[in-house]
Design a protein around this motif. Structure first.
Motif, PDB file in Angstrom:
ATOM      1  N   MET A  15       0.888  -1.755  -0.210  1.00  0.00           N
ATOM      2  CA  MET A  15       0.145  -0.020   0.075  1.00  0.00           C
ATOM      3  C   MET A  15       1.177   0.865   0.069  1.00  0.00           C
ATOM      4  SD  MET A  15      -3.265   0.263   2.257  1.00  0.00           S
ATOM      5  CE  MET A  15      -2.423   0.934   4.291  1.00  0.00           C
ATOM      6  N   LYS A  16       0.267   2.441  -0.718  1.00  0.00           N
ATOM      7  CA  LYS A  16       1.325   3.313  -1.629  1.00  0.00           C
ATOM      8  C   LYS A  16       0.821   4.386   0.280  1.00  0.00           C
ATOM      9  CE  LYS A  16       1.011   8.041  -3.259  1.00  0.00           C
ATOM     10  NZ  LYS A  16      -0.392   8.782  -3.675  1.00  0.00           N
ATOM     11  N   ARG A  17       2.372   4.187   0.689  1.00  0.00           N
ATOM     12  CA  ARG A  17       2.862   6.048   1.623  1.00  0.00           C
ATOM     13  C   ARG A  17       1.694   6.510   1.244  1.00  0.00           C
ATOM     14  NH1 ARG A  17       5.333   5.359   6.917  1.00  0.00           N
ATOM     15  NH2 ARG A  17       6.115   7.531   7.129  1.00  0.00           N
ATOM     16  N   ILE A  18       0.742   7.497   1.973  1.00  0.00           N
ATOM     17  CA  ILE A  18       0.384   7.924   1.535  1.00  0.00           C
ATOM     18  C   ILE A  18       0.569   9.830   2.754  1.00  0.00           C
ATOM     19  CG2 ILE A  18      -1.679   7.388   1.527  1.00  0.00           C
ATOM     20  CD1 ILE A  18      -2.597   8.143   3.635  1.00  0.00           C
ATOM     21  N   SER A  19       0.317  10.920   1.732  1.00  0.00           N
ATOM     22  CA  SER A  19       1.109  12.755   2.365  1.00  0.00           C
ATOM     23  C   SER A  19      -0.690  12.684   3.029  1.00  0.00           C
ATOM     24  CB  SER A  19       1.958  12.968   1.246  1.00  0.00           C
ATOM     25  OG  SER A  19       2.708  12.433   0.225  1.00  0.00           O
ATOM     26  N   ILE A  20       0.079  13.435   4.448  1.00  0.00           N
ATOM     27  CA  ILE A  20      -1.393  14.138   5.396  1.00  0.00           C
ATOM     28  C   ILE A  20      -1.220  15.364   5.164  1.00  0.00           C
ATOM     29  CG2 ILE A  20      -2.538  14.231   6.741  1.00  0.00           C
ATOM     30  CD1 ILE A  20      -2.547  10.648   6.599  1.00  0.00           C
ATOM     31  N   LEU A  21      -1.909  16.325   5.381  1.00  0.00           N
ATOM     32  CA  LEU A  21      -1.766  17.928   5.889  1.00  0.00           C
ATOM     33  C   LEU A  21      -2.183  17.921   7.028  1.00  0.00           C
ATOM     34  CD1 LEU A  21      -0.350  20.739   5.686  1.00  0.00           C
ATOM     35  CD2 LEU A  21      -1.945  21.076   4.363  1.00  0.00           C
ATOM     36  N   PHE A  22      -1.882  17.651   8.143  1.00  0.00           N
ATOM     37  CA  PHE A  22      -2.560  18.006   9.578  1.00  0.00           C
ATOM     38  C   PHE A  22      -2.969  19.716   9.824  1.00  0.00           C
ATOM     39  CE2 PHE A  22      -3.164  16.326  14.373  1.00  0.00           C
ATOM     40  CZ  PHE A  22      -4.382  16.789  13.966  1.00  0.00           C
ATOM     41  N   ILE A  23      -4.325  19.790   9.656  1.00  0.00           N
ATOM     42  CA  ILE A  23      -3.427  21.379  10.511  1.00  0.00           C
ATOM     43  C   ILE A  23      -4.827  21.298  11.499  1.00  0.00           C
ATOM     44  CG2 ILE A  23      -5.230  23.321   9.916  1.00  0.00           C
ATOM     45  CD1 ILE A  23      -5.308  23.217   6.982  1.00  0.00           C
TER      46      ILE A  23
ATOM     47  N   GLY B 224      -4.790  30.516   8.439  1.00  0.00           N
ATOM     48  CA  GLY B 224      -4.476  31.095   6.810  1.00  0.00           C
ATOM     49  C   GLY B 224      -5.091  30.580   5.923  1.00  0.00           C
ATOM     50  N   GLU B 225      -5.106  30.432   4.355  1.00  0.00           N
ATOM     51  CA  GLU B 225      -5.982  30.739   3.289  1.00  0.00           C
ATOM     52  C   GLU B 225      -5.178  29.389   2.731  1.00  0.00           C
ATOM     53  OE1 GLU B 225      -7.599  30.459  -0.888  1.00  0.00           O
ATOM     54  OE2 GLU B 225      -5.272  31.056  -0.184  1.00  0.00           O
ATOM     55  N   ILE B 226      -5.910  28.162   2.684  1.00  0.00           N
ATOM     56  CA  ILE B 226      -5.477  27.133   2.250  1.00  0.00           C
ATOM     57  C   ILE B 226      -4.232  27.138   1.152  1.00  0.00           C
ATOM     58  CG2 ILE B 226      -7.436  26.323   1.110  1.00  0.00           C
ATOM     59  CD1 ILE B 226      -5.445  24.209   3.240  1.00  0.00           C
ATOM     60  N   GLN B 227      -4.998  27.391   0.278  1.00  0.00           N
ATOM     61  CA  GLN B 227      -3.634  28.056  -0.766  1.00  0.00           C
ATOM     62  C   GLN B 227      -2.412  28.250  -0.796  1.00  0.00           C
ATOM     63  OE1 GLN B 227      -4.260  26.512  -3.857  1.00  0.00           O
ATOM     64  NE2 GLN B 227      -6.416  25.840  -4.368  1.00  0.00           N
ATOM     65  N   SER B 228      -2.733  29.131  -0.005  1.00  0.00           N
ATOM     66  CA  SER B 228      -1.005  29.748   0.696  1.00  0.00           C
ATOM     67  C   SER B 228      -0.883  29.502   1.051  1.00  0.00           C
ATOM     68  CB  SER B 228      -1.712  30.800   1.701  1.00  0.00           C
ATOM     69  OG  SER B 228      -0.653  32.192   1.294  1.00  0.00           O
ATOM     70  N   ILE B 229      -0.931  28.086   1.851  1.00  0.00           N
ATOM     71  CA  ILE B 229      -0.348  26.978   2.595  1.00  0.00           C
ATOM     72  C   ILE B 229       0.167  26.165   1.900  1.00  0.00           C
ATOM     73  CG2 ILE B 229      -0.988  25.224   3.848  1.00  0.00           C
ATOM     74  CD1 ILE B 229      -2.997  27.633   5.918  1.00  0.00           C
TER      75      ILE B 229
ATOM     76  N   SER C 147       0.828  26.817  -1.138  1.00  0.00           N
ATOM     77  CA  SER C 147       1.619  27.134  -2.243  1.00  0.00           C
ATOM     78  C   SER C 147       3.172  27.009  -1.307  1.00  0.00           C
ATOM     79  CB  SER C 147       1.264  28.625  -2.660  1.00  0.00           C
ATOM     80  OG  SER C 147       1.898  29.198  -1.292  1.00  0.00           O
ATOM     81  N   THR C 148       3.016  26.674   0.049  1.00  0.00           N
ATOM     82  CA  THR C 148       4.028  26.001   0.935  1.00  0.00           C
ATOM     83  C   THR C 148       5.086  25.001   0.892  1.00  0.00           C
ATOM     84  OG1 THR C 148       3.508  26.290   3.006  1.00  0.00           O
ATOM     85  CG2 THR C 148       4.113  28.076   2.370  1.00  0.00           C
TER      86      THR C 148
ATOM     87  N   SER D  21       5.877  21.193  -0.627  1.00  0.00           N
ATOM     88  CA  SER D  21       7.286  20.871  -1.380  1.00  0.00           C
ATOM     89  C   SER D  21       6.506  20.254  -2.242  1.00  0.00           C
ATOM     90  CB  SER D  21       8.264  19.977  -1.148  1.00  0.00           C
ATOM     91  OG  SER D  21       8.293  18.836   0.054  1.00  0.00           O
ATOM     92  N   ALA D  22       5.063  19.657  -1.756  1.00  0.00           N
ATOM     93  CA  ALA D  22       4.800  18.995  -2.745  1.00  0.00           C
ATOM     94  C   ALA D  22       3.010  18.524  -1.941  1.00  0.00           C
ATOM     95  CB  ALA D  22       4.435  17.210  -2.556  1.00  0.00           C
ATOM     96  N   LYS D  23       1.953  18.333  -3.247  1.00  0.00           N
ATOM     97  CA  LYS D  23       0.438  18.439  -2.712  1.00  0.00           C
ATOM     98  C   LYS D  23       0.590  17.068  -1.769  1.00  0.00           C
ATOM     99  CE  LYS D  23      -4.108  18.328  -5.260  1.00  0.00           C
ATOM    100  NZ  LYS D  23      -4.554  18.404  -6.362  1.00  0.00           N
ATOM    101  N   PRO D  24      -0.467  17.268  -1.028  1.00  0.00           N
ATOM    102  CA  PRO D  24      -0.538  15.731   0.421  1.00  0.00           C
ATOM    103  C   PRO D  24      -2.073  15.035  -0.832  1.00  0.00           C
ATOM    104  CG  PRO D  24      -1.412  18.546   1.118  1.00  0.00           C
ATOM    105  CD  PRO D  24      -0.738  18.902  -0.257  1.00  0.00           C
ATOM    106  N   ASP D  25      -1.575  14.429  -0.111  1.00  0.00           N
ATOM    107  CA  ASP D  25      -3.143  13.548  -1.154  1.00  0.00           C
ATOM    108  C   ASP D  25      -4.490  13.540  -0.012  1.00  0.00           C
ATOM    109  OD1 ASP D  25      -1.372  11.535  -2.094  1.00  0.00           O
ATOM    110  OD2 ASP D  25      -0.606  10.741  -0.539  1.00  0.00           O
ATOM    111  N   PHE D  26      -3.798  13.803   1.356  1.00  0.00           N
ATOM    112  CA  PHE D  26      -5.398  13.928   2.131  1.00  0.00           C
ATOM    113  C   PHE D  26      -5.399  15.372   3.315  1.00  0.00           C
ATOM    114  CE2 PHE D  26      -8.220  12.900   5.380  1.00  0.00           C
ATOM    115  CZ  PHE D  26      -9.021  12.635   5.163  1.00  0.00           C
ATOM    116  N   ILE D  27      -5.789  15.955   3.650  1.00  0.00           N
ATOM    117  CA  ILE D  27      -5.894  17.262   4.572  1.00  0.00           C
ATOM    118  C   ILE D  27      -6.732  16.379   5.697  1.00  0.00           C
ATOM    119  CG2 ILE D  27      -6.520  19.924   5.468  1.00  0.00           C
ATOM    120  CD1 ILE D  27      -5.897  20.172   1.588  1.00  0.00           C
ATOM    121  N   LEU D  28      -6.536  16.689   6.673  1.00  0.00           N
ATOM    122  CA  LEU D  28      -7.130  16.454   8.258  1.00  0.00           C
ATOM    123  C   LEU D  28      -6.893  17.432   8.994  1.00  0.00           C
ATOM    124  CD1 LEU D  28      -8.755  14.630  10.024  1.00  0.00           C
ATOM    125  CD2 LEU D  28      -5.901  13.770  10.675  1.00  0.00           C
ATOM    126  N   LEU D  29      -8.337  18.129   9.710  1.00  0.00           N
ATOM    127  CA  LEU D  29      -8.689  19.476  10.423  1.00  0.00           C
ATOM    128  C   LEU D  29      -8.833  18.742  12.079  1.00  0.00           C
ATOM    129  CD1 LEU D  29     -11.139  20.939   8.524  1.00  0.00           C
ATOM    130  CD2 LEU D  29      -8.861  20.996   8.450  1.00  0.00           C
TER     131      LEU D  29
END
Length: 303
Positions: free
Chosen positions: A1-9, A41-46, A48-49, A51-59
């Protein structure tokens, strides 16, 4: 299974008494590629900082203690999830936020309370019961030199049964109560972290309640994880988590708690046997490593 990328806010809660978010972050780092964002913050701005687009965003909830205020979430094509804590907090405003953001998954600690307050989101709900990291909550093999232990808040309007037990037991020899250290930043007072787990491990019996909301609270799992016999009220949701009366813990109510305390203080073999079964159940079902693996599987299913 692919190791996924998560952005945790999430809010920075690393110095808070309540450690569940910190434990969750530590385990997510082990099982996925995790980026933690701790500002408003604003998500597009976040994005843009990064290095890679996350697969999933967790709030981490729509709650000022846990979460951050993020705009623009409705305009992105990345699946979004929410981790919800107390179900009773500002139900109306939470519903409006969820309708706006349209999360793919809502991870909730409390199944039945969620279904009662947020029935329109039942298709997005994933039950995410409380969990404990075994590096902190385990059997320290300390001497059981506390007969009866209670710890936590005594706000009467929230915990009437806890107050009733305290009033009946506070003068009893062998009874110890530690007040709640508060939900905000760590202080020099209060039993927290590893000291809290070790104190649980010293107790023969630990008494608590599930509040007026009948939540299967974190204390239930923490107590069993330290190989201590738990005496507390039972619900169907709790039974579904593996808390079986006289098998993994002892169910009590206002009419029988005093009798149960006396019985299990005297009957050491039964007390130790049930505590051991509860300890094993938590290690099989409710460790943070297990819960995070379940979370990642659910995320895989939607990305």
């Amino acid at each position: 299974m692919k190791r996924i990328s998560i952005l945790f806010i999430t809010n920075d809660v690393s110095h808070y008494v309540e450690k569940s978010t910190s434990y969750l972050i530590s385990e997510l780092k082990e099982q996925c590629n995790l980026t933690v964002w701790q500002n408003h913050g604003e998500i597009q701005s976040i994005l843009s900082t990064l290095s890679a687009k996350p697969d999933f965003i967790l709030l981490n909830d729509f709650h000022p203690i846990y979460g951050r205020y993020i705009t623009g979430l409705e305009r992105i094509d990345i699946p979004i999830g929410i981790l919800m804590h107390d179900m009773h907090y500002k139900v109306g405003s939470r519903k409006r936020m969820m309708e706006h953001v349209k999360p793919s998954i809502i991870f909730t600690h409390y199944r039945d309370a969620f279904m009662k307050s947020y029935p329109e989101f039942q298709n997005e709900m994933v039950w995410f019961p409380h969990h404990v990291p075994e590096v902190i909550f385990h059997d320290y093999h300390l001497k059981k030199d506390i007969d009866i232990l209670m710890m936590g808040s005594m706000i009467t309007k929230l915990y009437p049964f806890r107050n009733q037990m305290y009033r009946h037991l506070k003068q009893r020899k062998g009874f110890i109560y530690h007040s709640h250290p508060g939900y905000d930043k760590e202080r020099n007072t209060g039993v927290i972290g590893e000291d809290y787990a070790r104190e649980l491990n010293r107790a023969k019996l630990f008494l608590t309640c599930n509040s007026i909301y009948h939540y299967p609270l974190l204390k239930y799992v923490e107590t069993l994880a330290c190989n201590t016999l738990l005496l507390a009220p039972v619900t169907k949701e709790l039974e579904d988590l593996g808390f079986k009366n006289e098998e993994t813990f002892i169910a009590i109510d206002e009419s029988n708690f005093f009798e149960k305390v006396n019985y299990y203080l005297v009957n050491e073999s039964k007390r130790r046997h049930i505590a051991q079964k509860g300890f094993e159940m938590v290690r099989e079902r409710h460790l943070t490593s297990i819960r995070v693996a379940e979370m990642i599987q659910h995320i895989h299913n939607v990305i």
